[in-house]
Design a protein around this motif. Structure first.
Motif, PDB file in Angstrom:
ATOM      1  N   VAL A  41       0.882  -1.167   0.000  1.00 29.92           N
ATOM      2  CA  VAL A  41       0.000   0.000   0.000  1.00 29.92           C
ATOM      3  C   VAL A  41       0.915   1.210   0.000  1.00 29.92           C
ATOM      4  O   VAL A  41       1.668   1.433   0.951  1.00 29.92           O
ATOM      5  N   ASP A  42       0.876   1.986  -1.083  1.00 31.41           N
ATOM      6  CA  ASP A  42       1.854   3.054  -1.283  1.00 31.41           C
ATOM      7  C   ASP A  42       1.190   4.391  -1.563  1.00 31.41           C
ATOM      8  O   ASP A  42       0.621   4.581  -2.630  1.00 31.41           O
ATOM      9  N   PRO A  43       1.295   5.350  -0.631  1.00 28.03           N
ATOM     10  CA  PRO A  43       0.763   6.687  -0.867  1.00 28.03           C
ATOM     11  C   PRO A  43       1.806   7.659  -1.405  1.00 28.03           C
ATOM     12  O   PRO A  43       1.505   8.831  -1.598  1.00 28.03           O
ATOM     13  N   VAL A  44       3.047   7.207  -1.631  1.00 27.86           N
ATOM     14  CA  VAL A  44       4.141   8.134  -1.918  1.00 27.86           C
ATOM     15  C   VAL A  44       4.536   8.174  -3.394  1.00 27.86           C
ATOM     16  O   VAL A  44       4.675   9.239  -3.977  1.00 27.86           O
ATOM     17  N   ASP A  45       4.753   7.017  -4.025  1.00 24.48           N
ATOM     18  CA  ASP A  45       5.214   6.896  -5.402  1.00 24.48           C
ATOM     19  C   ASP A  45       6.720   7.097  -5.481  1.00 24.48           C
ATOM     20  O   ASP A  45       7.412   7.071  -4.495  1.00 24.48           O
ATOM     21  N   GLY A  46       7.223   7.252  -6.659  1.00 27.33           N
ATOM     22  CA  GLY A  46       8.634   7.523  -6.892  1.00 27.33           C
ATOM     23  C   GLY A  46       9.542   6.401  -6.440  1.00 27.33           C
ATOM     24  O   GLY A  46       9.258   5.219  -6.625  1.00 27.33           O
ATOM     25  N   ALA A  47      10.653   6.783  -5.820  1.00 26.55           N
ATOM     26  CA  ALA A  47      11.693   5.828  -5.432  1.00 26.55           C
ATOM     27  C   ALA A  47      11.178   4.793  -4.433  1.00 26.55           C
ATOM     28  O   ALA A  47      11.555   3.620  -4.509  1.00 26.55           O
ATOM     29  N   GLU A  51      11.178   0.733  -4.945  1.00 24.78           N
ATOM     30  CA  GLU A  51      11.781  -0.175  -3.972  1.00 24.78           C
ATOM     31  C   GLU A  51      10.774  -1.235  -3.522  1.00 24.78           C
ATOM     32  O   GLU A  51      11.089  -2.408  -3.414  1.00 24.78           O
ATOM     33  N   ALA A  52       9.536  -0.819  -3.284  1.00 27.98           N
ATOM     34  CA  ALA A  52       8.490  -1.752  -2.863  1.00 27.98           C
ATOM     35  C   ALA A  52       8.195  -2.785  -3.952  1.00 27.98           C
ATOM     36  O   ALA A  52       7.972  -3.956  -3.657  1.00 27.98           O
ATOM     37  N   GLY A  60       1.897 -10.373  -6.847  1.00 28.52           N
ATOM     38  CA  GLY A  60       1.513  -9.549  -5.711  1.00 28.52           C
ATOM     39  C   GLY A  60       0.761  -8.317  -6.194  1.00 28.52           C
ATOM     40  O   GLY A  60       0.656  -8.060  -7.395  1.00 28.52           O
ATOM     41  N   ARG A  61       0.211  -7.575  -5.260  1.00 30.77           N
ATOM     42  CA  ARG A  61      -0.624  -6.430  -5.617  1.00 30.77           C
ATOM     43  C   ARG A  61      -0.081  -5.137  -5.025  1.00 30.77           C
ATOM     44  O   ARG A  61       0.449  -5.138  -3.921  1.00 30.77           O
ATOM     45  N   VAL A  62      -0.257  -4.066  -5.775  1.00 35.76           N
ATOM     46  CA  VAL A  62       0.116  -2.734  -5.323  1.00 35.76           C
ATOM     47  C   VAL A  62      -1.145  -1.887  -5.254  1.00 35.76           C
ATOM     48  O   VAL A  62      -1.907  -1.829  -6.216  1.00 35.76           O
ATOM     49  N   VAL A  63      -1.362  -1.259  -4.117  1.00 39.57           N
ATOM     50  CA  VAL A  63      -2.435  -0.287  -3.971  1.00 39.57           C
ATOM     51  C   VAL A  63      -1.769   1.073  -3.964  1.00 39.57           C
ATOM     52  O   VAL A  63      -1.070   1.427  -3.018  1.00 39.57           O
ATOM     53  N   ALA A  64      -1.925   1.797  -5.059  1.00 42.61           N
ATOM     54  CA  ALA A  64      -1.329   3.128  -5.183  1.00 42.61           C
ATOM     55  C   ALA A  64      -2.350   4.144  -4.710  1.00 42.61           C
ATOM     56  O   ALA A  64      -3.292   4.474  -5.415  1.00 42.61           O
ATOM     57  N   GLY A  65      -2.173   4.613  -3.480  1.00 41.59           N
ATOM     58  CA  GLY A  65      -3.151   5.491  -2.873  1.00 41.59           C
ATOM     59  C   GLY A  65      -2.839   6.962  -3.020  1.00 41.59           C
ATOM     60  O   GLY A  65      -3.515   7.793  -2.446  1.00 41.59           O
ATOM     61  N   GLY A  66      -1.821   7.294  -3.755  1.00 36.81           N
ATOM     62  CA  GLY A  66      -1.478   8.703  -3.909  1.00 36.81           C
ATOM     63  C   GLY A  66      -0.194   8.881  -4.672  1.00 36.81           C
ATOM     64  O   GLY A  66       0.408   7.934  -5.161  1.00 36.81           O
ATOM     65  N   ASN A  67       0.203  10.115  -4.739  1.00 35.81           N
ATOM     66  CA  ASN A  67       1.399  10.471  -5.480  1.00 35.81           C
ATOM     67  C   ASN A  67       2.081  11.637  -4.764  1.00 35.81           C
ATOM     68  O   ASN A  67       2.346  12.670  -5.348  1.00 35.81           O
TER      69      ASN A  67
END
Length: 75
Positions: A41-47, A51-52, A60-67
């Protein structure tokens, strides 16, 4: 987490595992005994997201909650 102060606050709120941005991948691998993650679960993005993704299990799954970092997301 971006700072030790934020990590301390999260710990006070009952979070069991808290990772600072610096050394994030190493801390995750240490906690999991070297195992990859099923979900990110990633609210940051970028580097940090990059890494995640390297720590993610196949399918696996990525939940992109923001940028929050402001990087351009092309996927």
């Amino acid at each position: 987490m971006g700072s030790a102060d934020k990590a301390a606050c999260a710990k006070d709120l009952g979070y069991g595992a808290i990772f600072l941005r610096d050394g994030y991948a190493e801390a995750v691998l240490k906690l999991t005994g070297g195992s990859s993650m099923d979900i990110v679960v990633d609210p940051v993005d970028g580097a940090l997201r990059d890494e995640a993704l390297r720590l993610l299990k196949p399918l696996g799954r990525v939940v992109a909650g923001g940028n929050a970092e402001g990087a351009y997301d092309v996927w």
